[in-house]
Design a protein around this motif. Structure first.
Motif, PDB file in Angstrom:
ATOM      1  N   LEU A  17       0.828  -1.210   0.000  1.00 53.10           N
ATOM      2  CA  LEU A  17       0.000   0.000   0.000  1.00 53.10           C
ATOM      3  C   LEU A  17       0.862   1.259   0.000  1.00 53.10           C
ATOM      4  N   ARG A  18       1.920   1.243   0.775  1.00 49.79           N
ATOM      5  CA  ARG A  18       2.813   2.407   0.797  1.00 49.79           C
ATOM      6  C   ARG A  18       3.458   2.608  -0.572  1.00 49.79           C
ATOM      7  N   GLU A  19       3.793   1.495  -1.223  1.00 49.45           N
ATOM      8  CA  GLU A  19       4.396   1.567  -2.554  1.00 49.45           C
ATOM      9  C   GLU A  19       3.427   2.176  -3.563  1.00 49.45           C
ATOM     10  N   TRP A  20       2.152   1.770  -3.497  1.00 51.73           N
ATOM     11  CA  TRP A  20       1.155   2.344  -4.400  1.00 51.73           C
ATOM     12  C   TRP A  20       0.926   3.816  -4.084  1.00 51.73           C
ATOM     13  N   ARG A  21       0.949   4.151  -2.811  1.00 55.01           N
ATOM     14  CA  ARG A  21       0.777   5.563  -2.438  1.00 55.01           C
ATOM     15  C   ARG A  21       1.939   6.394  -2.970  1.00 55.01           C
ATOM     16  N   ASP A  22       3.143   5.891  -2.839  1.00 54.23           N
ATOM     17  CA  ASP A  22       4.308   6.601  -3.375  1.00 54.23           C
ATOM     18  C   ASP A  22       4.218   6.714  -4.890  1.00 54.23           C
ATOM     19  N   ARG A  23       3.758   5.647  -5.536  1.00 55.15           N
ATOM     20  CA  ARG A  23       3.636   5.653  -6.993  1.00 55.15           C
ATOM     21  C   ARG A  23       2.641   6.714  -7.448  1.00 55.15           C
ATOM     22  N   ARG A  24       1.570   6.897  -6.670  1.00 52.98           N
ATOM     23  CA  ARG A  24       0.564   7.902  -7.001  1.00 52.98           C
ATOM     24  C   ARG A  24       0.949   9.299  -6.497  1.00 52.98           C
ATOM     25  N   ARG A  25       2.043   9.389  -5.783  1.00 55.09           N
ATOM     26  CA  ARG A  25       2.537  10.660  -5.228  1.00 55.09           C
ATOM     27  C   ARG A  25       1.481  11.314  -4.341  1.00 55.09           C
ATOM     28  N   ILE A  26       0.909  10.509  -3.461  1.00 51.66           N
ATOM     29  CA  ILE A  26      -0.097  10.974  -2.515  1.00 51.66           C
ATOM     30  C   ILE A  26       0.485  10.868  -1.101  1.00 51.66           C
ATOM     31  N   SER A  27       0.323  11.902  -0.319  1.00 59.81           N
ATOM     32  CA  SER A  27       0.830  11.877   1.055  1.00 59.81           C
ATOM     33  C   SER A  27      -0.080  11.020   1.932  1.00 59.81           C
ATOM     34  N   PHE A  44      -0.071   2.985  10.841  1.00 61.37           N
ATOM     35  CA  PHE A  44       0.047   1.665  11.465  1.00 61.37           C
ATOM     36  C   PHE A  44      -0.139   0.551  10.432  1.00 61.37           C
ATOM     37  N   VAL A  45      -1.065   0.754   9.484  1.00 56.87           N
ATOM     38  CA  VAL A  45      -1.273  -0.247   8.437  1.00 56.87           C
ATOM     39  C   VAL A  45      -0.031  -0.371   7.566  1.00 56.87           C
ATOM     40  N   GLU A  46       0.535   0.764   7.172  1.00 58.29           N
ATOM     41  CA  GLU A  46       1.694   0.730   6.271  1.00 58.29           C
ATOM     42  C   GLU A  46       2.923   0.134   6.939  1.00 58.29           C
ATOM     43  N   THR A  47       3.064   0.331   8.228  1.00 56.20           N
ATOM     44  CA  THR A  47       4.240  -0.196   8.933  1.00 56.20           C
ATOM     45  C   THR A  47       4.025  -1.597   9.459  1.00 56.20           C
ATOM     46  N   LEU A  60      -8.813   1.510   0.453  1.00 53.19           N
ATOM     47  CA  LEU A  60      -7.542   2.154   0.110  1.00 53.19           C
ATOM     48  C   LEU A  60      -7.173   1.886  -1.338  1.00 53.19           C
ATOM     49  N   GLY A  61      -7.425   0.666  -1.812  1.00 48.78           N
ATOM     50  CA  GLY A  61      -7.139   0.351  -3.207  1.00 48.78           C
ATOM     51  C   GLY A  61      -7.938   1.211  -4.154  1.00 48.78           C
ATOM     52  N   GLU A  62      -9.206   1.475  -3.792  1.00 44.49           N
ATOM     53  CA  GLU A  62     -10.049   2.321  -4.642  1.00 44.49           C
ATOM     54  C   GLU A  62      -9.534   3.748  -4.668  1.00 44.49           C
ATOM     55  N   HIS A  63      -9.192   4.297  -3.513  1.00 49.43           N
ATOM     56  CA  HIS A  63      -8.742   5.690  -3.461  1.00 49.43           C
ATOM     57  C   HIS A  63      -7.344   5.857  -4.080  1.00 49.43           C
ATOM     58  N   LEU A  64      -6.587   4.780  -4.136  1.00 48.70           N
ATOM     59  CA  LEU A  64      -5.281   4.832  -4.796  1.00 48.70           C
ATOM     60  C   LEU A  64      -5.384   4.493  -6.280  1.00 48.70           C
ATOM     61  N   GLU A  65      -6.611   4.213  -6.735  1.00 47.77           N
ATOM     62  CA  GLU A  65      -6.849   3.860  -8.137  1.00 47.77           C
ATOM     63  C   GLU A  65      -5.995   2.672  -8.563  1.00 47.77           C
ATOM     64  N   VAL A  66      -5.906   1.694  -7.691  1.00 49.39           N
ATOM     65  CA  VAL A  66      -5.177   0.473  -7.998  1.00 49.39           C
ATOM     66  C   VAL A  66      -6.033  -0.370  -8.945  1.00 49.39           C
ATOM     67  N   PRO A  67      -5.478  -0.873 -10.045  1.00 48.80           N
ATOM     68  CA  PRO A  67      -6.263  -1.715 -10.955  1.00 48.80           C
ATOM     69  C   PRO A  67      -6.818  -2.947 -10.231  1.00 48.80           C
ATOM     70  N   GLN A 181       1.086   3.268 -14.112  1.00 57.71           N
ATOM     71  CA  GLN A 181      -0.195   3.045 -13.433  1.00 57.71           C
ATOM     72  C   GLN A 181      -0.283   1.655 -12.828  1.00 57.71           C
ATOM     73  N   THR A 182       0.241   0.637 -13.524  1.00 56.94           N
ATOM     74  CA  THR A 182       0.006  -0.741 -13.115  1.00 56.94           C
ATOM     75  C   THR A 182       1.208  -1.428 -12.483  1.00 56.94           C
ATOM     76  N   ALA A 183       2.412  -0.951 -12.740  1.00 53.12           N
ATOM     77  CA  ALA A 183       3.638  -1.616 -12.275  1.00 53.12           C
ATOM     78  C   ALA A 183       3.727  -3.039 -12.809  1.00 53.12           C
ATOM     79  N   ASP A 184       3.208  -3.273 -13.997  1.00 55.78           N
ATOM     80  CA  ASP A 184       3.160  -4.608 -14.578  1.00 55.78           C
ATOM     81  C   ASP A 184       4.491  -4.935 -15.259  1.00 55.78           C
ATOM     82  N   PRO A 185       5.184  -6.014 -14.830  1.00 61.35           N
ATOM     83  CA  PRO A 185       6.490  -6.327 -15.430  1.00 61.35           C
ATOM     84  C   PRO A 185       6.401  -6.726 -16.897  1.00 61.35           C
ATOM     85  N   MET A 186       5.287  -7.337 -17.322  1.00 61.77           N
ATOM     86  CA  MET A 186       5.152  -7.710 -18.733  1.00 61.77           C
ATOM     87  C   MET A 186       5.048  -6.472 -19.616  1.00 61.77           C
TER      88      MET A 186
END
Length: 272
Positions: A17-27, A44-47, A60-67, A181-186
């Motif tokens: 979750l922290r990684e997705w937040r950083d990717r979206r550049r959201i504090s 507490f969740v991130e740590t 959190l996934g919805e607000h981070l726009e995670v696919p 957006q996706t961090a997809d390795p393919m």
């Protein structure tokens, strides 16, 4: 080299979750406010000091726009079952989806249209797409057919694209944004492959419009004609299935009267 991080087994959900937040550049503060939770709880969740509920992971996934595909991975990392099905397109459950896609494509003829999945592999196309695939080496049309590879490969459409540098920059820009957006390795591997294809006149991916420009055109030589297209992209608006969420319909339209007339004549020849 383009570096991305991937969701792998064993990584804690808080780290992801922290990684997705950083990717979206959201504090943390901004995410906590939008998700209606305290900053302390989010921290507490991130740590890893607090295990999020299933509902919290989804929120959190919805607000981070995670696919949707990656939201399932977040749930698995938190110890929960995936929430979103991934149904094969041929399954009976997606009959209505297949029918809608087919209606859109056949209704678009005599202009070309194609459906691709998340990795730009061809899922379906209308009959008019033969105008483009007819320019391509048969080796590139062996399944799975990747439309970006077909377009930019020197044995594909590339020699016939009159504004190859401009169109290549447009496609690479779209793919690069998708990688982010996706961090997809393919997708990362595909981008790195496409960057190795030759282009005599490369154009920066930053699209700076010229006087009177309203879209990036595809200018294509077909037989003795020079055709000009613009395209639209359609997706399903409220998908709850991974497969449906990742479908993209790209429809090509003639950008001038001569191209429109040529496409009508080309379709008529195919019906003879």
């Amino acid at each position: 080299m383009i570096v991305t991080t991937t969701v792998s087994a064993g990584r804690p959900v808080g780290e992801l979750l922290r990684e997705w937040r950083d990717r979206r550049r959201i504090s943390q503060l901004d995410l906590a406010i939008s998700a209606d939770i305290s900053t302390r709880h989010l921290s507490f969740v991130e740590t890893g000091r607090s295990k999020p509920s299933r509902e919290m992971v989804l929120r959190l996934g919805e607000h981070l726009e995670v696919p949707l595909r990656e939201r399932n991975q977040l749930l698995l990392a938190a110890g929960y079952a995936p929430a979103y099905a991934e149904t094969g397109l041929a399954a009976p459950e997606l009959a209505a989806v297949r029918k809608a896609v087919r209606q859109l494509m056949t209704g678009h003829e005599p202009y070309p249209a194609a459906v691709v999945d998340r990795w730009w592999n061809l899922v379906d196309a209308n009959a008019s797409i033969s105008l483009m695939t007819g320019l391509v080496s048969p080796a590139l049309l062996a399944p799975p057919v990747n439309v970006l590879r077909v377009t930019l490969h020197p044995d594909g459409m590339a020699p016939y694209v009159l504004n190859l540098g401009e169109w290549r920059a447009h496609l690479l820009g779209r793919l690069r944004r998708q990688v982010i957006q996706t961090a997809d390795p393919m997708l990362t591997e595909l981008l790195e492959e496409l960057l190795t294809y030759p282009c005599a006149d490369p154009v920066p991916e930053v699209e700076v419009p010229g006087p009177g420009d309203i879209f990036v055109p595809l200018k294509l030589r077909h037989e003795d004609a020079e055709l000009t297209f613009f395209s639209t992209v359609s997706t399903f608006g409220t998908p709850l299935d991974v497969t449906v969420a990742e479908l993209v319909i790209e429809s090509f339209f003639p950008a001038d009267a001569d191209t429109a007339e040529y496409l009508r004549a080309y379709a008529a020849r195919g019906m003879e």
